[in-house]
Design a protein around this motif. Structure first.
Motif, mmCIF file in Angstrom:
data_model
loop_
_atom_site.group_PDB
_atom_site.id
_atom_site.type_symbol
_atom_site.label_atom_id
_atom_site.label_comp_id
_atom_site.label_asym_id
_atom_site.label_seq_id
_atom_site.Cartn_x
_atom_site.Cartn_y
_atom_site.Cartn_z
ATOM 1 N N LYS A 65 18.280 7.747 -14.006
ATOM 2 C CA LYS A 65 18.840 7.136 -12.806
ATOM 3 C C LYS A 65 19.979 7.996 -12.257
ATOM 4 O O LYS A 65 20.709 8.651 -13.007
ATOM 5 C CB LYS A 65 19.366 5.730 -13.115
ATOM 6 N N ASN A 66 20.125 7.978 -10.932
ATOM 7 C CA ASN A 66 21.219 8.687 -10.286
ATOM 8 C C ASN A 66 21.526 7.994 -8.965
ATOM 9 O O ASN A 66 20.698 7.990 -8.055
ATOM 10 C CB ASN A 66 20.849 10.156 -10.038
ATOM 11 N N THR A 126 24.597 8.554 -7.318
ATOM 12 C CA THR A 126 25.705 9.218 -6.655
ATOM 13 C C THR A 126 25.398 9.343 -5.169
ATOM 14 O O THR A 126 24.245 9.374 -4.745
ATOM 15 C CB THR A 126 25.948 10.610 -7.247
ATOM 16 N N ARG A 168 12.164 13.784 -10.861
ATOM 17 C CA ARG A 168 12.006 15.238 -10.964
ATOM 18 C C ARG A 168 12.232 15.750 -12.387
ATOM 19 O O ARG A 168 11.944 16.902 -12.676
ATOM 20 C CB ARG A 168 12.975 15.934 -10.004
ATOM 21 N N MET A 218 20.274 12.902 -0.421
ATOM 22 C CA MET A 218 19.185 13.866 -0.545
ATOM 23 C C MET A 218 17.845 13.151 -0.677
ATOM 24 O O MET A 218 16.855 13.507 -0.017
ATOM 25 C CB MET A 218 19.410 14.759 -1.758
ATOM 26 N N SER A 219 17.816 12.128 -1.515
ATOM 27 C CA SER A 219 16.568 11.391 -1.755
ATOM 28 C C SER A 219 16.075 10.716 -0.485
ATOM 29 O O SER A 219 14.874 10.713 -0.195
ATOM 30 C CB SER A 219 16.779 10.344 -2.855
ATOM 31 N N ASP A 267 25.656 11.899 -3.115
ATOM 32 C CA ASP A 267 24.903 13.086 -2.724
ATOM 33 C C ASP A 267 23.433 12.982 -3.108
ATOM 34 O O ASP A 267 22.551 13.391 -2.345
ATOM 35 C CB ASP A 267 25.516 14.337 -3.351
ATOM 36 N N TYR A 268 23.179 12.424 -4.287
ATOM 37 C CA TYR A 268 21.775 12.301 -4.706
ATOM 38 C C TYR A 268 21.021 11.335 -3.797
ATOM 39 O O TYR A 268 19.893 11.605 -3.379
ATOM 40 C CB TYR A 268 21.671 11.833 -6.163
ATOM 41 N N LEU A 269 21.626 10.203 -3.479
ATOM 42 C CA LEU A 269 20.945 9.225 -2.631
ATOM 43 C C LEU A 269 20.706 9.778 -1.228
ATOM 44 O O LEU A 269 19.639 9.551 -0.643
ATOM 45 C CB LEU A 269 21.746 7.927 -2.566
ATOM 46 N N ASN A 298 15.432 9.489 -10.628
ATOM 47 C CA ASN A 298 15.179 10.925 -10.550
ATOM 48 C C ASN A 298 13.868 11.248 -11.264
ATOM 49 O O ASN A 298 13.851 11.534 -12.461
ATOM 50 C CB ASN A 298 16.336 11.713 -11.154
ATOM 51 N N THR A 317 28.259 3.967 -0.218
ATOM 52 C CA THR A 317 27.114 4.802 0.151
ATOM 53 C C THR A 317 26.136 4.033 1.013
ATOM 54 O O THR A 317 25.607 4.561 2.005
ATOM 55 C CB THR A 317 26.409 5.329 -1.110
#
Length: 313
Positions: free
Chosen positions: A95-96, A98, A89, A104-105, A100-102, A87, A139
């Protein structure tokens, strides 16, 4: 240029790839120079490179933007790798991994890359805790099923977390693996062995040990603030590999190769390695890198280089 089948896929990749971290303009000193970056990309295409490795956090998205703009209209001619999970941002660049984060990324990466799919999507250094708690293999399978990535895998660092992932991956979610490997870095020897047994294509980051194996740097080198090498490549570490560098220089003399050619050739002659991805900040560096394609080293030279003490992390 030599090309290799990429694991269990139906595409081939050049044995010399293009590492796009430096063209992002951060972490390697010297700042951003987009004209040099575009010249490097033009030189890579002219030389036959079709394998491009970037990441959403390289230059906080700028590396992907450069790749996307350059290959607009000729997307199908190249194999593009990108990564997610850092992350960038937030100031701490946490690090992330999850789901949903992946997701989005990946969508944001596709926008910057100006494409509706990537050939390889890698999770960017998930440790064993993240691997287990975020259920990353589920994921990865979902990403592949979506069609937004032709295959998924991991971009890793030290061996412990990678070996954990290989042990836990009972469904074959890991279809590609990127890890640092070079004459000096002995960390991932077992990782590469296991990947070869499973036909997981390995492409190696830092094949030149962050430029150290070009012979341009030594104990008196002081990397500036903002350079990724500052801290790791201390005077003490340079002194620790002094004998290793001497052996490497001797092998370069025996073969008649330049130091960078020998270092890249060592990776390419090592069993289980599909491609190397040295950085290419400018046209000159790209030309130096591609000179190593197809070089064959003797068993004796490989033995000498493999015997250096190096380091493990």
């Amino acid at each position: 240029m030599k090309y290799n089948i990429f694991g269990k896929t139906d595409f081939k990749v050049s044995d010399i790839g293009f590492g796009a971290w430096a063209i992002g303009g951060t972490a390697w000193g010297g700042g951003r120079n987009d004209e040099d970056a575009k010249a490097a990309l033009r030189a890579s295409m002219a030389a036959g490179i079709n394998f491009y490795d970037t990441c959403d956090s390289y230059g906080d998205g700028h590396s992907e933007e450069l790749i996307g703009e350059f290959f607009k209209g000729i997307r199908k001619e190249v194999v593009i790798v990108t990564k997610g999970g850092t992350n960038f941002r937030v100031p701490e660049r946490s690090k992330n991994f999850t789901r949903d984060y992946l997701m989005m990324s990946l969508d944001e990466s596709l926008q910057r890359l100006q494409t509706d799919y990537v050939d390889v999507y890698l999770l960017h250094v998930p440790d064993s805790k993240w691997q287990d708690e975020a259920e990353i293999f589920k994921t990865m399978a979902e990403i592949k099923k979506s069609g937004k990535a032709r295959c998924c895998g991991l971009a890793m660092w030290g061996a412990a977390d990678t070996l954990h992932a290989l042990e836990k991956d009972t469904e074959g979610a890991i279809e590609a693996l990127e890890c640092p490997f070079n004459i000096l870095n002995k960390s991932n020897i077992e990782v590469i062995k296991i990947a070869k047994e499973r036909n997981i294509p390995v492409f190696t980051s830092q094949p030149l040990a962050s430029g150290i194996l070009t012979g341009k740097y030594g104990v008196d080198t002081k990397f500036t603030d903002g350079d990724n090498r500052k801290g790791f490549w201390s005077k003490e570490r340079f002194e620790a590999v002094r004998d290793d560098m001497r052996i490497t220089e001797e092998c370069a003399g025996e073969t008649g190769l330049k130091m960078n050619e020998l270092a890249l050739a060592y990776n390419l002659n090592y069993p289980g390695i599909c491609s190397v991805i040295p950085g290419g900040r400018n046209e000159g560096q790209v030309r130096q890198n591609v000179a190593a394609s197809g070089i064959e080293l003797s068993a004796e030279i490989m033995r000498k280089l493999a015997s250096v003490k190096g380091f493990v992390f």
